[in-house]
Design a protein around this motif. Structure first.
Motif, short mmCIF file in Angstrom:
data_model
loop_
_atom_site.label_atom_id
_atom_site.label_comp_id
_atom_site.label_asym_id
_atom_site.label_seq_id
_atom_site.Cartn_x
_atom_site.Cartn_y
_atom_site.Cartn_z
N VAL A 1 2.74 6.35 -5.53
CA VAL A 1 2.32 6.58 -6.92
C VAL A 1 1.17 7.59 -6.94
CG1 VAL A 1 1.21 5.52 -8.94
CG2 VAL A 1 3.11 4.34 -7.79
N THR A 2 0.20 7.41 -6.07
CA THR A 2 -0.93 8.34 -5.97
C THR A 2 -0.44 9.76 -5.70
OG1 THR A 2 -2.40 6.60 -5.17
CG2 THR A 2 -3.06 8.87 -4.70
N LYS B 1 9.81 8.91 -9.94
CA LYS B 1 10.09 9.72 -8.75
C LYS B 1 9.77 8.98 -7.46
CE LYS B 1 9.47 14.26 -10.83
NZ LYS B 1 8.62 15.43 -10.91
N THR B 2 8.98 7.90 -7.56
CA THR B 2 8.64 7.11 -6.38
C THR B 2 9.83 6.26 -5.94
OG1 THR B 2 7.85 5.25 -7.72
CG2 THR B 2 6.21 6.90 -7.06
N GLY B 3 10.87 6.15 -6.79
CA GLY B 3 12.01 5.31 -6.48
C GLY B 3 11.80 3.86 -6.92
N GLU C 1 0.83 -1.21 0.00
CA GLU C 1 0.00 0.00 0.00
C GLU C 1 0.86 1.26 0.00
OE1 GLU C 1 -3.39 0.81 -0.05
OE2 GLU C 1 -3.56 -1.26 -0.72
N GLY C 2 1.99 1.21 0.70
CA GLY C 2 2.89 2.36 0.74
C GLY C 2 3.37 2.73 -0.65
N ASP D 1 -3.52 -0.94 -10.01
CA ASP D 1 -3.79 -2.37 -9.85
C ASP D 1 -2.59 -2.96 -9.12
OD1 ASP D 1 -4.20 -5.07 -10.06
OD2 ASP D 1 -4.50 -5.09 -12.23
N LEU D 2 -2.64 -2.90 -7.79
CA LEU D 2 -1.49 -3.33 -6.97
C LEU D 2 -1.13 -4.80 -7.16
CD1 LEU D 2 0.65 -2.57 -4.90
CD2 LEU D 2 -1.05 -2.86 -3.11
#
Length: 68
Positions: A19-20, A57-59, A13-14, A34-35
């Protein structure tokens, strides 16, 4: 609006929250995450390069899968 599908290496979820966060900051996008399948579908007028750079950018590693 074009709909683009990306693969993003999300495991929890993290990850999807990150991403969100980056997509909301970019603005001008509608998206679905879609995790379980590690995919993000984005409706946007932004270029694929811009969207990919934003996701990175999320790594997390991200790649473009194509238009949906």
């Amino acid at each position: 609006m074009p709909k683009h599908e990306f693969s993003v290496d999300m495991t929890c979820e993290g990850c999807s929250n990150a991403v969100t966060r980056v997509l909301n900051k970019l603005g001008g996008v509608q998206f679905e995450i879609d995790l379980p399948n590690k995919k993000v579908c984005i409706d946007s007028e932004h270029s694929v390069d811009t969207l990919l750079a934003t996701l990175e950018k999320t790594g997390k590693s991200a790649s473009y899968l194509g238009e949906k």
